[in-house]
Design a protein around this motif. Structure first.
Motif, short mmCIF file in Angstrom:
data_model
loop_
_atom_site.label_atom_id
_atom_site.label_comp_id
_atom_site.label_asym_id
_atom_site.label_seq_id
_atom_site.Cartn_x
_atom_site.Cartn_y
_atom_site.Cartn_z
N SER A 146 1.01 2.71 10.59
CA SER A 146 0.88 1.19 10.31
C SER A 146 -0.44 0.73 10.49
CB SER A 146 1.86 0.56 11.30
OG SER A 146 1.43 0.75 12.61
N LYS A 147 -1.26 1.39 11.39
CA LYS A 147 -2.66 1.14 11.47
C LYS A 147 -3.41 1.56 10.35
CE LYS A 147 -3.22 1.25 16.48
NZ LYS A 147 -3.98 1.84 17.61
N GLY A 148 -3.11 2.55 9.59
CA GLY A 148 -3.74 3.16 8.49
C GLY A 148 -3.19 2.30 7.04
N TYR A 149 -2.15 1.85 7.36
CA TYR A 149 -1.78 1.08 6.19
C TYR A 149 -2.62 -0.21 6.33
CZ TYR A 149 2.15 3.63 4.20
OH TYR A 149 2.70 4.70 3.71
N ALA A 150 -2.54 -1.03 7.49
CA ALA A 150 -3.36 -2.12 7.76
C ALA A 150 -5.02 -1.99 7.27
CB ALA A 150 -3.36 -2.50 9.26
N LEU A 151 -5.59 -0.78 7.62
CA LEU A 151 -6.80 -0.56 7.09
C LEU A 151 -6.93 -0.56 5.63
CD1 LEU A 151 -9.78 0.06 8.00
CD2 LEU A 151 -9.26 2.47 7.78
N PRO A 200 0.82 -1.18 0.02
CA PRO A 200 0.10 0.03 -0.04
C PRO A 200 0.86 1.42 0.07
CG PRO A 200 -0.07 -0.99 2.19
CD PRO A 200 0.54 -2.08 1.19
N ARG A 201 2.27 1.25 0.42
CA ARG A 201 2.93 2.58 0.65
C ARG A 201 3.24 2.87 -0.99
NH1 ARG A 201 8.29 3.69 4.17
NH2 ARG A 201 8.34 5.82 3.43
N LEU A 202 3.21 2.04 -1.76
CA LEU A 202 3.31 2.47 -3.42
C LEU A 202 2.34 3.34 -3.87
CD1 LEU A 202 4.96 2.06 -6.04
CD2 LEU A 202 3.73 -0.09 -6.52
N LEU A 203 0.91 2.83 -3.55
CA LEU A 203 -0.23 3.68 -3.79
C LEU A 203 -0.17 5.27 -3.26
CD1 LEU A 203 -2.93 1.09 -3.66
CD2 LEU A 203 -1.92 2.26 -5.83
N TRP A 204 0.60 5.22 -1.78
CA TRP A 204 0.78 6.44 -1.07
C TRP A 204 1.79 7.46 -1.83
CZ3 TRP A 204 5.07 8.49 1.22
CH2 TRP A 204 4.75 9.72 1.92
N ARG A 205 2.91 6.48 -2.20
CA ARG A 205 3.99 7.40 -2.91
C ARG A 205 3.58 8.12 -4.14
NH1 ARG A 205 8.70 3.15 -2.55
NH2 ARG A 205 8.98 3.37 -0.24
#
Length: 86
Positions: A61-66, A36-41
């Motif tokens: 990390s909770k945001g990425y888990a969601l 999911p970090r790739l989409l955020w970048r």
């Protein structure tokens, strides 16, 4: 002349456009689950004009888990839709 011919042709054209679109959605959902970090970048680059510090908008990390959980739901719905079309 068969009255169902125009409907069948329109449906075939509709499916020909819908299948690649759903496959693209599946890839996007898979990226959301796996990385999911790739989409955020990618999104952070778009925010540069509106936000002073785009790096400060990174989820926890909770945001990425969601995001991963919602990605699993998105994959399930997109897969169900693709199965219905095929």
């Amino acid at each position: 002349m068969n009255p169902d011919t125009p409907t069948h042709t329109a449906s075939a054209t509709h499916d020909a456009v819908l299948v690649p679109l759903l496959c693209l959605f599946l890839v996007m959902g898979l990226v959301q689950v796996v990385h999911p970090r790739l989409l955020w970048r990618m999104n952070a680059r778009l925010l540069k004009g509106w936000v002073r510090n785009p790096d400060a908008t990174e989820p926890t990390s909770k945001g990425y888990a969601l995001q991963r959980v919602s990605g699993v739901g998105f994959l399930a719905v997109a897969t169900w839709m693709l199965i219905q079309v095929l």
